[in-house]
Design a protein around this motif. Sequence first.
Motif: not given
Length: 134
Positions: A32-33, A41-42, A104-107
Amino acid sequence: MIGAPDTIQVFAPLKVRKKNGRPKILPPADYLPSEDQTQDPHILRAIGRAWSWRRRMEASEFGTVRDLAIAVNLAERHVSRQLRLAYLAPEVLKRLVYKRDAVAVTEINLSNCAALPWAEQEKVAFDNAEQGDA
């Protein structure tokens, strides 16, 4: 007299699989990273790529985002969206890169966040993550 062995063996339970024709190293299934809710990391990779593209654009290697997209063999919209990550507020970048705070948000939302004034970006990017930690 035989001395102690000066080599060690390390066994890492990794798998190598082909994905899209390329070999890819996969971690064990139970890995589980983000157990400690650290940075994705993305996002770090996307920020690095955005800064690289920004430097190339500023060095006049490419005249337009379209030229850059053609050179890196990606869609212009994707390159344009990721390029915005290079224009995030310095405090947001510091928290993402050095402190590795979780966002708290996506990329995609983070790239949209770059259009906001710098004072608002930190609140949008981290507020929900901090509430989740509490």
